[in-house]
Design a protein around this motif. Sequence first.
Motif, PDB file in Angstrom:
ATOM      1  N   TYR A 159       0.882  -1.468  -0.322  1.00 34.06           N
ATOM      2  CA  TYR A 159      -0.276  -0.376   0.129  1.00 34.06           C
ATOM      3  C   TYR A 159       0.906   1.341   0.577  1.00 34.06           C
ATOM      4  O   TYR A 159       2.197   1.614   0.838  1.00 34.06           O
ATOM      5  N   GLN A 160       0.264   2.439  -0.316  1.00 35.41           N
ATOM      6  CA  GLN A 160       0.762   3.425  -0.236  1.00 35.41           C
ATOM      7  C   GLN A 160      -0.229   4.242   0.364  1.00 35.41           C
ATOM      8  O   GLN A 160      -1.531   3.865   0.791  1.00 35.41           O
ATOM      9  N   PRO A 161       0.265   5.599   0.815  1.00 38.26           N
ATOM     10  CA  PRO A 161       0.176   6.239   1.343  1.00 38.26           C
ATOM     11  C   PRO A 161      -1.287   7.302   1.002  1.00 38.26           C
ATOM     12  O   PRO A 161      -1.599   7.047   0.020  1.00 38.26           O
ATOM     13  N   GLY A 162      -2.468   7.040   2.074  1.00 34.89           N
ATOM     14  CA  GLY A 162      -4.304   6.835   1.939  1.00 34.89           C
ATOM     15  C   GLY A 162      -4.526   5.849   1.345  1.00 34.89           C
ATOM     16  O   GLY A 162      -5.684   5.752   0.780  1.00 34.89           O
ATOM     17  N   GLY A 163      -3.868   4.457   1.452  1.00 36.00           N
ATOM     18  CA  GLY A 163      -4.772   3.604   0.804  1.00 36.00           C
ATOM     19  C   GLY A 163      -4.654   2.889  -0.528  1.00 36.00           C
ATOM     20  O   GLY A 163      -5.819   1.686  -0.771  1.00 36.00           O
ATOM     21  N   THR A 164      -3.416   3.129  -1.000  1.00 34.90           N
ATOM     22  CA  THR A 164      -4.309   2.630  -2.227  1.00 34.90           C
ATOM     23  C   THR A 164      -3.193   2.099  -2.743  1.00 34.90           C
ATOM     24  O   THR A 164      -2.103   1.804  -2.181  1.00 34.90           O
ATOM     25  N   VAL A 165      -3.587   0.653  -3.470  1.00 33.40           N
ATOM     26  CA  VAL A 165      -3.081  -0.459  -3.433  1.00 33.40           C
ATOM     27  C   VAL A 165      -2.174  -0.564  -4.594  1.00 33.40           C
ATOM     28  O   VAL A 165      -2.318  -0.291  -5.449  1.00 33.40           O
ATOM     29  N   ALA A 166      -0.781  -0.414  -4.359  1.00 30.60           N
ATOM     30  CA  ALA A 166       0.827  -0.089  -5.031  1.00 30.60           C
ATOM     31  C   ALA A 166       0.812  -1.501  -6.143  1.00 30.60           C
ATOM     32  O   ALA A 166       1.599  -1.580  -6.813  1.00 30.60           O
ATOM     33  N   ALA A 167       0.624  -3.290  -5.576  1.00 32.51           N
ATOM     34  CA  ALA A 167       1.269  -4.160  -6.662  1.00 32.51           C
ATOM     35  C   ALA A 167      -0.145  -5.629  -5.535  1.00 32.51           C
ATOM     36  O   ALA A 167      -0.016  -4.851  -3.533  1.00 32.51           O
ATOM     37  N   ARG A 168       0.011  -6.096  -5.648  1.00 33.97           N
ATOM     38  CA  ARG A 168      -0.210  -7.121  -5.130  1.00 33.97           C
ATOM     39  C   ARG A 168       0.551  -8.554  -5.842  1.00 33.97           C
ATOM     40  O   ARG A 168       0.704  -8.549  -6.774  1.00 33.97           O
ATOM     41  N   LEU A 169       0.642  -9.570  -4.488  1.00 34.18           N
ATOM     42  CA  LEU A 169       1.640 -10.812  -4.768  1.00 34.18           C
ATOM     43  C   LEU A 169       1.659 -11.615  -4.343  1.00 34.18           C
ATOM     44  O   LEU A 169       1.201 -11.918  -3.592  1.00 34.18           O
ATOM     45  N   ARG A 170       1.635 -13.183  -5.265  1.00 39.22           N
ATOM     46  CA  ARG A 170       1.464 -14.062  -4.064  1.00 39.22           C
ATOM     47  C   ARG A 170       3.239 -14.812  -3.786  1.00 39.22           C
ATOM     48  O   ARG A 170       3.495 -14.630  -4.443  1.00 39.22           O
ATOM     49  N   GLN A 171       2.867 -16.061  -3.240  1.00 41.26           N
ATOM     50  CA  GLN A 171       4.259 -16.925  -2.603  1.00 41.26           C
ATOM     51  C   GLN A 171       4.324 -18.030  -3.810  1.00 41.26           C
ATOM     52  O   GLN A 171       3.243 -18.393  -4.157  1.00 41.26           O
ATOM     53  N   GLY A 172       5.554 -18.017  -4.077  1.00 42.00           N
ATOM     54  CA  GLY A 172       5.413 -19.174  -4.950  1.00 42.00           C
ATOM     55  C   GLY A 172       7.624 -19.147  -5.668  1.00 42.00           C
ATOM     56  O   GLY A 172       7.950 -18.121  -5.518  1.00 42.00           O
ATOM     57  N   GLY A 173       7.419 -20.388  -5.598  1.00 38.53           N
ATOM     58  CA  GLY A 173       9.187 -20.200  -5.807  1.00 38.53           C
ATOM     59  C   GLY A 173      10.544 -19.688  -4.921  1.00 38.53           C
ATOM     60  O   GLY A 173      11.637 -19.460  -5.409  1.00 38.53           O
ATOM     61  N   GLY A 174      10.108 -19.655  -4.012  1.00 36.66           N
ATOM     62  CA  GLY A 174      10.522 -19.644  -2.612  1.00 36.66           C
ATOM     63  C   GLY A 174      10.998 -17.403  -2.306  1.00 36.66           C
ATOM     64  O   GLY A 174      11.692 -16.794  -2.315  1.00 36.66           O
ATOM     65  N   GLY A 175      10.029 -16.953  -3.452  1.00 35.30           N
ATOM     66  CA  GLY A 175       9.967 -15.898  -3.344  1.00 35.30           C
ATOM     67  C   GLY A 175       8.148 -15.114  -3.653  1.00 35.30           C
ATOM     68  O   GLY A 175       7.038 -15.911  -2.917  1.00 35.30           O
ATOM     69  N   LEU A 176       7.929 -13.316  -3.585  1.00 34.47           N
ATOM     70  CA  LEU A 176       6.140 -13.436  -4.107  1.00 34.47           C
ATOM     71  C   LEU A 176       6.576 -12.790  -5.798  1.00 34.47           C
ATOM     72  O   LEU A 176       7.819 -12.265  -6.223  1.00 34.47           O
ATOM     73  N   ASP A 177       5.513 -13.123  -6.225  1.00 30.13           N
ATOM     74  CA  ASP A 177       5.172 -13.216  -7.699  1.00 30.13           C
ATOM     75  C   ASP A 177       4.076 -12.047  -8.250  1.00 30.13           C
ATOM     76  O   ASP A 177       2.959 -13.165  -7.302  1.00 30.13           O
ATOM     77  N   GLY A 178       4.040 -11.185  -8.731  1.00 31.47           N
ATOM     78  CA  GLY A 178       2.938 -10.192  -9.160  1.00 31.47           C
ATOM     79  C   GLY A 178       2.956  -9.383  -9.835  1.00 31.47           C
ATOM     80  O   GLY A 178       3.721  -9.190 -11.167  1.00 31.47           O
ATOM     81  N   ALA A 179       2.053  -8.671  -9.598  1.00 35.77           N
ATOM     82  CA  ALA A 179       1.840  -7.043 -10.487  1.00 35.77           C
ATOM     83  C   ALA A 179       1.798  -5.623  -9.892  1.00 35.77           C
ATOM     84  O   ALA A 179       1.320  -5.371  -9.416  1.00 35.77           O
ATOM     85  N   LEU A 180       2.586  -4.456 -10.333  1.00 39.00           N
ATOM     86  CA  LEU A 180       2.150  -3.358  -9.891  1.00 39.00           C
ATOM     87  C   LEU A 180       1.096  -3.299 -10.569  1.00 39.00           C
ATOM     88  O   LEU A 180      -0.099  -3.790 -12.188  1.00 39.00           O
ATOM     89  N   SER A 181      -0.026  -2.659  -9.724  1.00 36.19           N
ATOM     90  CA  SER A 181      -1.117  -2.288  -9.764  1.00 36.19           C
ATOM     91  C   SER A 181      -1.262  -1.032 -10.937  1.00 36.19           C
ATOM     92  O   SER A 181      -2.700  -1.345 -11.704  1.00 36.19           O
ATOM     93  N   LYS A 182      -0.941  -0.292 -10.985  1.00 38.02           N
ATOM     94  CA  LYS A 182      -1.456   0.996 -11.899  1.00 38.02           C
ATOM     95  C   LYS A 182      -1.185   0.350 -13.799  1.00 38.02           C
ATOM     96  O   LYS A 182      -2.061   0.668 -14.008  1.00 38.02           O
ATOM     97  N   SER A 183       0.376  -0.368 -13.619  1.00 41.00           N
ATOM     98  CA  SER A 183       0.508  -0.428 -15.465  1.00 41.00           C
ATOM     99  C   SER A 183       0.210  -1.908 -15.606  1.00 41.00           C
ATOM    100  O   SER A 183       0.335  -2.104 -15.951  1.00 41.00           O
ATOM    101  N   GLY A 184      -0.073  -2.391 -13.861  1.00 43.52           N
ATOM    102  CA  GLY A 184      -0.299  -4.895 -15.135  1.00 43.52           C
ATOM    103  C   GLY A 184       1.076  -4.834 -14.660  1.00 43.52           C
ATOM    104  O   GLY A 184       1.713  -5.977 -15.341  1.00 43.52           O
ATOM    105  N   ALA A 185       2.589  -3.767 -14.931  1.00 42.37           N
ATOM    106  CA  ALA A 185       4.070  -4.659 -15.330  1.00 42.37           C
ATOM    107  C   ALA A 185       4.457  -6.042 -14.270  1.00 42.37           C
ATOM    108  O   ALA A 185       3.654  -5.552 -12.735  1.00 42.37           O
TER     109      ALA A 185
END
Length: 191
Positions: A159-185
């Motif tokens: 999360y960023q200040p103000g409660g905006t979600v910056a990224a969502r990630l899942r556990q897998g392969g010994g790390g966390l994999d996901g995407a940035l919320s705004k760009s989807g990168a």
Amino acid sequence: MSRQLPTTAALIAIAASLGACASPRFDGPSRGRAGPGPQAALEPSISAIPSGPVTSEPLAPPPGASAAPSEVPVASAAPPPVVAEPVYVPPPAPPVVASGRSSVVGGWNAKDATGATCKVSLSSAPALDLYKASAANCPNKDLAKVSAWDFRDGEVYLYQPGGTVAARLRQGGGGLDGALSKSGASLSLVR
């Protein structure tokens, strides 16, 4: 002073007592008796009882028992052996793969879709309904503003200040994999 001689009465008393000591009633068993005296009348006569040969036989079993004399158990002097119970050894447990909120606490190296890297730290210190987070030297502006995080439904939310979600990630392969919320990168965090 003249000495007095014992009187006749005193002499008679001494003689009578000495005579009583010589009486046959005071003779012990080692001296023979002339005949049955007053003591013999008081003693009961004991005659010898004839005895036969002595034999030895085992006792009969108690009522209700059927043990023959040859089946009678013989007591041993040695105690019975002690039998050790088997010891249960559980199989080796598989290695524990950490999952959940506590498994993601700590420092991470973040890498975005462009290949840029930075440091992201996920703390266990509470910050209102979330936990504190920080990012250092991140070229991505959305990732650089991360200040909190949470773990819900198997996913890590940054999360960023103000409660905006910056990224969502899942556990897998010994790390966390996901995407940035705004760009989807894509975004990955590794230790």
